[in-house]
Scaffold this motif. Structure first.
Motif, short mmCIF file in Angstrom:
data_model
loop_
_atom_site.label_atom_id
_atom_site.label_comp_id
_atom_site.label_asym_id
_atom_site.label_seq_id
_atom_site.Cartn_x
_atom_site.Cartn_y
_atom_site.Cartn_z
N TRP A 1 -7.27 -2.15 2.00
CA TRP A 1 -6.13 -2.94 2.34
C TRP A 1 -6.38 -3.91 3.59
O TRP A 1 -6.97 -3.11 4.53
CB TRP A 1 -5.04 -2.28 2.45
CG TRP A 1 -4.21 -1.94 1.05
CD1 TRP A 1 -4.27 -0.77 0.71
CD2 TRP A 1 -3.54 -2.87 0.14
NE1 TRP A 1 -3.78 -0.67 -0.58
CE2 TRP A 1 -3.14 -1.72 -1.00
CE3 TRP A 1 -3.01 -4.10 0.15
CZ2 TRP A 1 -2.42 -2.41 -2.01
CZ3 TRP A 1 -2.28 -4.36 -0.88
CH2 TRP A 1 -1.93 -3.51 -2.06
N LEU B 1 -5.65 -7.00 -1.06
CA LEU B 1 -6.27 -5.97 -1.56
C LEU B 1 -7.46 -6.31 -1.94
O LEU B 1 -7.86 -7.06 -3.05
CB LEU B 1 -5.40 -5.69 -2.77
CG LEU B 1 -5.89 -4.17 -3.50
CD1 LEU B 1 -6.05 -3.18 -2.68
CD2 LEU B 1 -4.99 -4.03 -4.87
N ALA C 1 0.77 -1.17 0.20
CA ALA C 1 0.06 0.24 -0.07
C ALA C 1 0.81 1.38 0.01
O ALA C 1 1.84 1.23 0.62
CB ALA C 1 -0.92 -0.09 1.24
#
Length: 220
Positions: free
Chosen positions: A78, A88, A47
């Protein structure tokens, strides 16, 4: 000049302790087919490391060739699995067709080889298709009643039986001279049957003590 390691070695590097990059492992498609869960190979954080361009793209398809992915929110999309690896969650505007698609994530923390993965929207859909090979069918030919003379045991009787059979099966065959090819073949078959009949009688005779002619047969 350095050579690119093969995919197996690259995957092993990502699974080794201290890996600096991550990679896509597999994609799970929800029952709605509009929500995807992308699982990764290790616990390296992905992320926030987006590269220039669309973060996630889905390409392919035969009927539905355009699948739009909703923007990724690093704060809410996330999560992690039971082993601490990133997951994800993606949302698409519409589900794809039954063909194979390619999901690509444009992220600097992903190994380029493992930055995309093929998947299908219909993996869990019920189907009536049977992938097994169909059973071979061998239709039985139509059988005709054939008279069999079980008393035929020598050349003359076999020839006579074949001659009588040919008159019913081939009524248009009228030429019966010795030079006719049909007569030649018929006599050749009769001669072969006569020889096989002789062997049959000899073997049958060796089976009993009273008719055996060979010492070994008598001993047995």
């Amino acid at each position: 000049m350095t050579s690119t390691p093969p995919p197996g070695d690259r995957r092993q590097r990502l699974l080794s302790p201290g890996a600096q990059f991550n990679g896509i492992d597999y994609v799970v498609v929800a029952a709605s087919q509009t929500q995807l869960f992308v699982h990764f190979l290790n616990d390296v954080v992905v992320a926030g490391s987006w590269s220039p361009g669309p973060p996630v793209t889905i390409t392919g398809g035969e009927v539905i060739t355009s699948v739009t992915v909703s923007p990724v929110d690093d704060a809410t999309d996330w999560s992690t699995d039971s082993e601490g690896r990133p997951v994800l969650t993606l949302t698409v505007a519409t589900a794809g067709d039954f063909s194979t698609y390619q999901l690509t994530i444009n992220n600097g923390k992903l190994d380029p080889f493992f930055g995309s993965v093929p998947f299908t929207f219909k993996a869990t859909c019920p189907t009536t298709l049977d992938c097994a090979a169909p059973a071979l069918s061998f239709p039985q030919p139509a059988r005709e009643s054939v008279p069999i003379d079980y008393l035929a045991k020598d050349f003359a009787s076999f020839r006579q039986a074949l001659s009588e059979f040919s008159t019913t099966r081939y009524p248009a065959w009228l030429e019966r001279s010795d030079a006719d090819i049909g007569v030649v073949l018929m006599e050749a078959l009769a001669a072969m049957a006569d020889e096989l009949s002789y062997y049959q009688d000899r073997i049958s005779a060796e089976a009993t003590i009273t008719t055996a002619t060979q010492r070994l047969s008598a001993v047995r």
